[in-house]
Design an enzyme around this catalytic site. Structure first.
Site, short mmCIF file in Angstrom:
data_model
loop_
_atom_site.label_atom_id
_atom_site.label_comp_id
_atom_site.label_asym_id
_atom_site.label_seq_id
_atom_site.Cartn_x
_atom_site.Cartn_y
_atom_site.Cartn_z
N PRO A 123 0.77 -1.25 0.00
CA PRO A 123 0.00 0.00 0.00
C PRO A 123 0.81 1.31 0.00
O PRO A 123 0.77 2.09 0.95
CB PRO A 123 -0.84 -0.13 1.27
CG PRO A 123 0.01 -0.94 2.19
CD PRO A 123 0.73 -1.93 1.29
N CYS A 124 1.49 1.57 -1.10
CA CYS A 124 2.26 2.80 -1.21
C CYS A 124 1.35 4.03 -1.28
O CYS A 124 1.79 5.15 -1.03
CB CYS A 124 3.19 2.76 -2.42
SG CYS A 124 2.39 2.38 -3.98
#
Length: 153
Positions: A123-124
């Site tokens: 989850p950047c």
């Protein structure tokens, strides 16, 4: 052997790439076909898409699928730290740098974030600017905002 398959989603066209063991890529454009990838919807790709659909519907907070991102040791460290950012929360690049034990490496963290080959699953999108603003995202800031909005419901 690598396999890839393309989908139309609420965030636009995506493609999911796997190597027979793990998911190794998620791309926001449908035209990307890595060398030697066969276009076929495998069971692993189908499961990844199912979990993405559940995430988009607000019914999944964690992904349970094998991931195998390819990158440097530093990138791997950053990506592992991204996986530890809880659903619905955000973190600055500086905080990620501090969390990996290298507080001055926030620019390098930004570069590693940019090279994340499996966005959403890693989850950047949960990494934001120090001032709380949305900055940089491979799929575009509209998609980043959309993903964060899903998680804030």
């Amino acid at each position: 052997m690598k396999n890839i398959y393309f989908y139309e989603t609420e965030i636009g066209k995506i493609s999911i790439l796997e190597n027979g063991r793990s998911i190794i890529g998620l791309y926001f454009a449908s035209g990307i076909i890595p060398n030697s990838a066969k276009v076929v919807e495998t069971e692993l790709i189908r499961e990844a898409k199912k979990q993405l659909d559940e995430y988009f519907a607000g019914k999944r907070e964690d992904f349970h699928i094998a991931l195998e991102p390819n990158g440097t040791e530093f990138q791997q460290k950053v990506w592992k730290a991204l996986e530890n950012i809880p659903y619905g929360e955000t973190c600055s690049y500086a905080e990620v740098a501090k969390n990996i034990g290298n507080p001055k490496a926030y620019r390098a963290v930004g570069m590693a974030n940019n090279k994340n080959p499996i966005p959403i699953f890693i989850p950047c999108h949960r990494v934001i600017g120090k001032n709380g603003k949305l900055v940089g995202y491979g799929g575009g800031l509209d998609i980043k905002k959309y993903l964060l909005d899903i998680e804030s419901r």
